[in-house]
Design a protein around this motif. Structure first.
Motif, short mmCIF file in Angstrom:
data_model
loop_
_atom_site.label_atom_id
_atom_site.label_comp_id
_atom_site.label_asym_id
_atom_site.label_seq_id
_atom_site.Cartn_x
_atom_site.Cartn_y
_atom_site.Cartn_z
N TRP A 2 0.72 -1.36 0.08
CA TRP A 2 0.00 -0.11 0.14
C TRP A 2 1.05 1.01 0.04
N ASN A 3 2.03 1.16 0.07
CA ASN A 3 3.20 2.19 0.33
C ASN A 3 2.48 3.24 1.45
N ILE A 4 2.39 2.38 2.53
CA ILE A 4 2.05 3.30 3.82
C ILE A 4 2.82 2.74 5.01
N ASN A 5 3.70 3.51 5.56
CA ASN A 5 4.43 3.19 6.41
C ASN A 5 3.97 3.12 7.78
N LEU A 6 3.77 2.18 8.32
CA LEU A 6 2.86 1.94 9.67
C LEU A 6 4.06 1.78 10.96
N ASP A 7 5.28 2.35 10.56
CA ASP A 7 6.03 2.59 11.63
C ASP A 7 5.90 4.15 12.07
N ILE A 8 5.20 5.00 11.31
CA ILE A 8 4.73 6.09 11.56
C ILE A 8 3.37 6.09 12.57
#
Length: 380
Positions: A203-209
């Motif tokens: 998804w090109n979403i960084n869930l570390d953020i």
């Protein structure tokens, strides 16, 4: 209706939302040799505007046996009413051809499309099995549809004892009502969650953020208020985005739903990579996002039913879910940006939710399978 040892079970699925709930039952039915599964897809599943999510069903390894196309693109009151009527019209022809094929047909929840499909089956005396009957959502016209579907059904699989009592009050009959828990919670043991790297690749979403998961649907009881509701939620999300990455799953096909779609698209232009809009996550990715998010904001049933099992607090906005039982992880606020922000500040200080989930009952799908088998044996 069939009386052989193999039961052909129909499943009516009109959207990504009910399909995600059905998945544990579909898996159990497909794997059990005593059943033959027939999936009937309609509603937003067949809408390119909503991601043509019938493809998700096929990708998961299921055959879609029937497609009934009846959804309109517009979302004003007349369009919703017309779509409901058109769904009934299309299903009148469908049941004429296929009514005798099924031992029973599952229907779920409270959507207008589901009501249209079920209403058309009443003259054919379809043996409907209703999931999630007896619940209440006072902020949505779906509440009327749900109770009407309950009246049209002969089997009832409810999530809590209180809902079993309400179904009995509605139908005037104590028989064929079973408390099986919320079927969607079986997904938590059946679905392999993505890790953060896999989610980012997909998804090109960084869930570390630090992330907040948002789902907001229109309130269909008072659709004229949705423009004001949008203004309030956008103001609140601007505040949220100062500290968090915001992931919004787009609303269902409801009256005035496009108001929120347009507003969220405008907010995306404003906030850029602080905000992500997702048309259709699918069950695995949606639950993965929930797992790694700090908390949830919105007015979706997943915040009421599933979030507690992920140990997440939920800021539930407005009246759409009003009347539905909720765990202690849910904070209820109106569509008021200041009160939403106030709840946000409160949730930040609470840490992880450590209470239970009132909708959980172990093995909901297998409980349903056992009941179906017993009913079939009793008829033979």
């Amino acid at each position: 209706m069939e009386t052989s040892s193999v039961m052909r079970i129909g499943v009516l699925t009109s959207s990504r939302a009910d399909y995600g709930i059905y998945k544990p039952l579909l898996k159990a039915l497909q794997e059990d040799p005593e059943f033959e599964l027939g999936i009937i897809a309609f509603g937003t599943h067949l809408s390119p505007f909503h991601g043509y999510t019938v493809d998700n069903i096929v990708a998961d390894g299921y055959k879609v046996d029937y497609k009934v196309n009846s959804l309109l693109i517009n979302d004003d009151k007349n369009a919703i009413s017309t779509a409901c009527a058109l769904t009934s019209l299309k299903f009148a022809d469908f049941w004429e051809q296929h009514a005798n094929e099924f031992a029973c047909v599952f229907c779920l929840g409270d959507r207008f499309e589901m009501f249209g499909a079920v209403a058309a089956g009443i003259p054919y005396q379809i043996n409907f099995a209703h999931l999630h009957g007896g619940e209440t959502t006072l902020g949505a016209i779906d509440n009327v549809y749900r109770h009407a579907i309950t009246l049209a059904s002969s089997l009832h699989f409810v999530s809590q004892d209180a809902f079993a009592s309400r179904v009995a009050d509605i139908t005037g009959n104590l028989g064929n009502i079973y408390v099986t828990g919320a079927l969607s919670l079986d997904n938590l043991s059946n679905i392999q969650m993505l890790n953060k790297e896999e989610f980012n690749d997909k998804w090109n979403i960084n869930l570390d953020i630090p992330t907040v998961l948002v789902t907001v649907h229109p309130e269909t009881v008072a659709p004229e208020l949705n423009s004001r509701h949008l203004t309030e939620i956008l103001e609140a999300l601007r505040f949220v985005a100062r500290e968090y990455q915001v992931v919004i799953t787009m609303p269902n096909a409801d009256t005035n739903g496009n108001i929120f779609r347009e507003g969220f698209n405008a907010l995306k232009t404003e906030l850029g990579d602080k905000l992500y809009l997702i048309e259709n996550f699918g069950t695995q990715s949606y639950f993965t996002c929930m797992l790694y998010s700090k908390f949830l904001i919105g007015n979706t049933s997943s915040g009421i039913i599933e979030a507690a099992s992920f140990k997440k607090f939920v800021i539930n906005i407005g009246d759409r879910q009003k009347g539905r039982a909720a765990g202690e992880n849910v904070l209820h606020v109106p569509f008021d940006s200041k009160k939403i922000i106030g709840a946000l500040k409160q949730v930040k200080g609470l840490g992880e939710y450590d209470g239970g989930n009132p909708y959980f009952k172990d093995g909901a799908a297998q409980n349903i399978i056992t009941i179906l088998k017993k009913q079939n044996r009793d008829k033979l």
